[in-house]
Design a protein around this motif. Sequence first.
Motif, PDB file in Angstrom:
ATOM      1  N   TRP A 270       0.865  -1.172   0.000  1.00 60.45           N
ATOM      2  CA  TRP A 270       0.000   0.000   0.000  1.00 60.45           C
ATOM      3  C   TRP A 270       0.901   1.221   0.000  1.00 60.45           C
ATOM      4  CZ3 TRP A 270      -5.336  -0.781   2.198  1.00 60.45           C
ATOM      5  CH2 TRP A 270      -6.146   0.344   2.038  1.00 60.45           C
ATOM      6  N   VAL A 271       0.603   2.189  -0.863  1.00 58.33           N
ATOM      7  CA  VAL A 271       1.352   3.444  -0.953  1.00 58.33           C
ATOM      8  C   VAL A 271       0.372   4.576  -0.689  1.00 58.33           C
ATOM      9  CG1 VAL A 271       2.642   4.997  -2.483  1.00 58.33           C
ATOM     10  CG2 VAL A 271       3.013   2.524  -2.626  1.00 58.33           C
ATOM     11  N   GLY A 272       0.740   5.493   0.210  1.00 58.99           N
ATOM     12  CA  GLY A 272      -0.132   6.631   0.489  1.00 58.99           C
ATOM     13  C   GLY A 272       0.477   7.573   1.507  1.00 58.99           C
ATOM     14  N   TRP A 273      -0.212   8.677   1.732  1.00 59.00           N
ATOM     15  CA  TRP A 273       0.218   9.686   2.702  1.00 59.00           C
ATOM     16  C   TRP A 273       0.192   9.095   4.101  1.00 59.00           C
ATOM     17  CZ3 TRP A 273      -3.515  13.422   5.292  1.00 59.00           C
ATOM     18  CH2 TRP A 273      -2.827  14.339   6.096  1.00 59.00           C
ATOM     19  N   ALA A 274       1.196   9.405   4.900  1.00 56.28           N
ATOM     20  CA  ALA A 274       1.283   8.890   6.262  1.00 56.28           C
ATOM     21  C   ALA A 274       0.182   9.443   7.160  1.00 56.28           C
ATOM     22  CB  ALA A 274       2.654   9.206   6.860  1.00 56.28           C
ATOM     23  N   GLY A 275      -0.406  10.575   6.784  1.00 55.11           N
ATOM     24  CA  GLY A 275      -1.505  11.126   7.569  1.00 55.11           C
ATOM     25  C   GLY A 275      -1.073  12.007   8.716  1.00 55.11           C
TER      26      GLY A 275
ATOM     27  N   SER B 177       8.785   5.041   8.416  1.00 55.59           N
ATOM     28  CA  SER B 177       8.799   4.286   7.155  1.00 55.59           C
ATOM     29  C   SER B 177       9.185   2.839   7.386  1.00 55.59           C
ATOM     30  CB  SER B 177       9.768   4.929   6.161  1.00 55.59           C
ATOM     31  OG  SER B 177       9.327   6.198   5.774  1.00 55.59           O
ATOM     32  N   LYS B 178      10.210   2.632   8.192  1.00 50.39           N
ATOM     33  CA  LYS B 178      10.671   1.263   8.466  1.00 50.39           C
ATOM     34  C   LYS B 178       9.591   0.461   9.187  1.00 50.39           C
ATOM     35  CE  LYS B 178      14.434  -1.423  10.526  1.00 50.39           C
ATOM     36  NZ  LYS B 178      13.785  -2.628  10.078  1.00 50.39           N
ATOM     37  N   GLU B 179       8.971   1.062  10.191  1.00 55.20           N
ATOM     38  CA  GLU B 179       7.935   0.340  10.928  1.00 55.20           C
ATOM     39  C   GLU B 179       6.738   0.013  10.024  1.00 55.20           C
ATOM     40  OE1 GLU B 179       5.077   0.560  14.870  1.00 55.20           O
ATOM     41  OE2 GLU B 179       6.666   2.060  14.659  1.00 55.20           O
ATOM     42  N   LEU B 180       6.323   0.982   9.206  1.00 48.77           N
ATOM     43  CA  LEU B 180       5.189   0.737   8.315  1.00 48.77           C
ATOM     44  C   LEU B 180       5.508  -0.352   7.285  1.00 48.77           C
ATOM     45  CD1 LEU B 180       3.882   4.364   7.744  1.00 48.77           C
ATOM     46  CD2 LEU B 180       2.700   2.506   8.934  1.00 48.77           C
ATOM     47  N   GLN B 181       6.722  -0.342   6.777  1.00 49.56           N
ATOM     48  CA  GLN B 181       7.113  -1.366   5.797  1.00 49.56           C
ATOM     49  C   GLN B 181       7.212  -2.735   6.463  1.00 49.56           C
ATOM     50  OE1 GLN B 181       7.382  -0.923   2.384  1.00 49.56           O
ATOM     51  NE2 GLN B 181       7.380  -3.125   2.518  1.00 49.56           N
ATOM     52  N   ASP B 182       7.854  -2.786   7.624  1.00 49.17           N
ATOM     53  CA  ASP B 182       8.044  -4.067   8.306  1.00 49.17           C
ATOM     54  C   ASP B 182       6.733  -4.669   8.803  1.00 49.17           C
ATOM     55  OD1 ASP B 182      10.741  -3.738   7.847  1.00 49.17           O
ATOM     56  OD2 ASP B 182      11.255  -3.256   9.934  1.00 49.17           O
ATOM     57  N   ARG B 183       5.862  -3.857   9.380  1.00 52.68           N
ATOM     58  CA  ARG B 183       4.613  -4.364   9.968  1.00 52.68           C
ATOM     59  C   ARG B 183       3.508  -4.608   8.950  1.00 52.68           C
ATOM     60  NH1 ARG B 183       2.588  -0.735  14.799  1.00 52.68           N
ATOM     61  NH2 ARG B 183       0.846  -2.197  14.670  1.00 52.68           N
ATOM     62  N   PHE B 184       3.424  -3.715   7.937  1.00 49.99           N
ATOM     63  CA  PHE B 184       2.247  -3.752   7.072  1.00 49.99           C
ATOM     64  C   PHE B 184       2.548  -3.826   5.573  1.00 49.99           C
ATOM     65  CE2 PHE B 184       1.169  -0.994  10.764  1.00 49.99           C
ATOM     66  CZ  PHE B 184       0.162  -1.745  11.330  1.00 49.99           C
ATOM     67  N   SER B 185       3.777  -3.664   5.161  1.00 48.82           N
ATOM     68  CA  SER B 185       4.149  -3.495   3.747  1.00 48.82           C
ATOM     69  C   SER B 185       3.540  -2.216   3.169  1.00 48.82           C
ATOM     70  CB  SER B 185       3.722  -4.695   2.891  1.00 48.82           C
ATOM     71  OG  SER B 185       4.448  -5.836   3.270  1.00 48.82           O
ATOM     72  N   TYR B 186       3.561  -1.162   3.984  1.00 48.53           N
ATOM     73  CA  TYR B 186       3.065   0.142   3.570  1.00 48.53           C
ATOM     74  C   TYR B 186       4.243   1.066   3.277  1.00 48.53           C
ATOM     75  CZ  TYR B 186      -1.517  -1.106   5.628  1.00 48.53           C
ATOM     76  OH  TYR B 186      -2.706  -1.705   5.935  1.00 48.53           O
ATOM     77  N   THR B 187       4.107   1.866   2.233  1.00 48.51           N
ATOM     78  CA  THR B 187       5.103   2.872   1.885  1.00 48.51           C
ATOM     79  C   THR B 187       4.473   4.245   2.095  1.00 48.51           C
ATOM     80  OG1 THR B 187       6.146   1.432   0.263  1.00 48.51           O
ATOM     81  CG2 THR B 187       6.561   3.793   0.049  1.00 48.51           C
ATOM     82  N   PRO B 188       4.960   4.988   3.093  1.00 48.03           N
ATOM     83  CA  PRO B 188       4.356   6.285   3.365  1.00 48.03           C
ATOM     84  C   PRO B 188       4.970   7.403   2.536  1.00 48.03           C
ATOM     85  CG  PRO B 188       6.011   5.834   5.011  1.00 48.03           C
ATOM     86  CD  PRO B 188       5.953   4.618   4.100  1.00 48.03           C
ATOM     87  N   LEU B 189       4.127   8.374   2.207  1.00 48.44           N
ATOM     88  CA  LEU B 189       4.604   9.642   1.678  1.00 48.44           C
ATOM     89  C   LEU B 189       4.404  10.656   2.795  1.00 48.44           C
ATOM     90  CD1 LEU B 189       3.027   8.356  -1.154  1.00 48.44           C
ATOM     91  CD2 LEU B 189       4.502  10.199  -1.896  1.00 48.44           C
ATOM     92  N   PHE B 190       5.350  11.556   2.923  1.00 51.78           N
ATOM     93  CA  PHE B 190       5.264  12.599   3.932  1.00 51.78           C
ATOM     94  C   PHE B 190       5.013  13.913   3.213  1.00 51.78           C
ATOM     95  CE2 PHE B 190       7.734   9.198   5.799  1.00 51.78           C
ATOM     96  CZ  PHE B 190       7.081   9.018   7.003  1.00 51.78           C
ATOM     97  N   LEU B 191       3.782  14.405   3.322  1.00 52.77           N
ATOM     98  CA  LEU B 191       3.376  15.619   2.645  1.00 52.77           C
ATOM     99  C   LEU B 191       3.357  16.786   3.622  1.00 52.77           C
ATOM    100  CD1 LEU B 191       0.312  14.197   0.665  1.00 52.77           C
ATOM    101  CD2 LEU B 191       2.688  14.383  -0.105  1.00 52.77           C
TER     102      LEU B 191
ATOM    103  N   ASN C  43       2.611  17.804  -8.558  1.00 57.38           N
ATOM    104  CA  ASN C  43       3.802  17.483  -7.769  1.00 57.38           C
ATOM    105  C   ASN C  43       3.576  16.288  -6.842  1.00 57.38           C
ATOM    106  OD1 ASN C  43       5.344  19.515  -8.929  1.00 57.38           O
ATOM    107  ND2 ASN C  43       4.727  21.016  -7.393  1.00 57.38           N
ATOM    108  N   VAL C  44       2.449  16.272  -6.152  1.00 56.37           N
ATOM    109  CA  VAL C  44       2.171  15.172  -5.216  1.00 56.37           C
ATOM    110  C   VAL C  44       1.966  13.869  -5.984  1.00 56.37           C
ATOM    111  CG1 VAL C  44       0.523  14.296  -3.511  1.00 56.37           C
ATOM    112  CG2 VAL C  44       1.342  16.658  -3.371  1.00 56.37           C
ATOM    113  N   ASN C  45       1.251  13.911  -7.095  1.00 57.54           N
ATOM    114  CA  ASN C  45       1.081  12.694  -7.889  1.00 57.54           C
ATOM    115  C   ASN C  45       2.422  12.194  -8.421  1.00 57.54           C
ATOM    116  OD1 ASN C  45      -1.721  11.551  -8.290  1.00 57.54           O
ATOM    117  ND2 ASN C  45      -2.099  13.753  -8.410  1.00 57.54           N
ATOM    118  N   GLY C  46       3.345  13.100  -8.717  1.00 57.89           N
ATOM    119  CA  GLY C  46       4.697  12.693  -9.102  1.00 57.89           C
ATOM    120  C   GLY C  46       5.392  11.944  -7.976  1.00 57.89           C
ATOM    121  N   ALA C  47       5.208  12.418  -6.743  1.00 62.00           N
ATOM    122  CA  ALA C  47       5.798  11.732  -5.583  1.00 62.00           C
ATOM    123  C   ALA C  47       5.181  10.344  -5.400  1.00 62.00           C
ATOM    124  CB  ALA C  47       5.606  12.574  -4.322  1.00 62.00           C
ATOM    125  N   TYR C  48       3.868  10.236  -5.596  1.00 63.13           N
ATOM    126  CA  TYR C  48       3.207   8.934  -5.524  1.00 63.13           C
ATOM    127  C   TYR C  48       3.767   8.002  -6.609  1.00 63.13           C
ATOM    128  CZ  TYR C  48      -0.539  10.074  -2.193  1.00 63.13           C
ATOM    129  OH  TYR C  48      -1.250  10.392  -1.075  1.00 63.13           O
TER     130      TYR C  48
END
Length: 127
Positions: free
Chosen positions: A41-46, A59-73, A113-118
Motif C-alpha cells: 500500500w502506498v499513500g500519505w502517512a496522515g 517508514s521502516k515500521e510501516l514497511q516491516d509491519r504492514f508493507s506500507y510505503t508512506p509519503l510525507f506531505l 507534484n504530489v502525484n509525481g511523488a506517488y
Amino acid sequence: MQSLINVSNRLPVTVSDTISPSAGGLVSALEGFRADFEFQWVGWAGAQVEDPRQRESISKELQDRFSYTPLFLSEADVADFYTGFSNTSLWPLLHYLPSYAAYDRRWFDAYINVNGAYAQAVARRAK
C-alpha cells in the motif's frame, strides 16, 4: 507470488506517538488479497513529520509491519492537493456537480507534484 500495489490518498493507519491500524471498509476488503498477493500500500502517512530520522523510523515500521510505503506531505501539499484540487475541483466534476467546482492554479500545481511523488514511490516498489 504476484504483487498488488494499492495507491490511495492516505494509508490506513494513524501515526502519532505509536502507529495503529485504522478501520474502514476499503481496508477490510483489500486485506483479503494478502493471501494471494504480495500486497503493498502506498499513500500519505496522515501526519506532519518534519524530522528525517523520525520519517525513516516511521517508514521502516510501516514497511516491516504492514508493507506500507508512506509519503510525507507538507501541510500546504495536503491543503492544495487534497482539499483544494481533489475535493474542490475534481470531486464536483466527477459527481455531476460542476457548479460547485472551483479551480486554483496553485492547487493544480500541487496535484501534479504530489502525484509525481506517488508515482516515484510506486516505481520504487514495483517489480
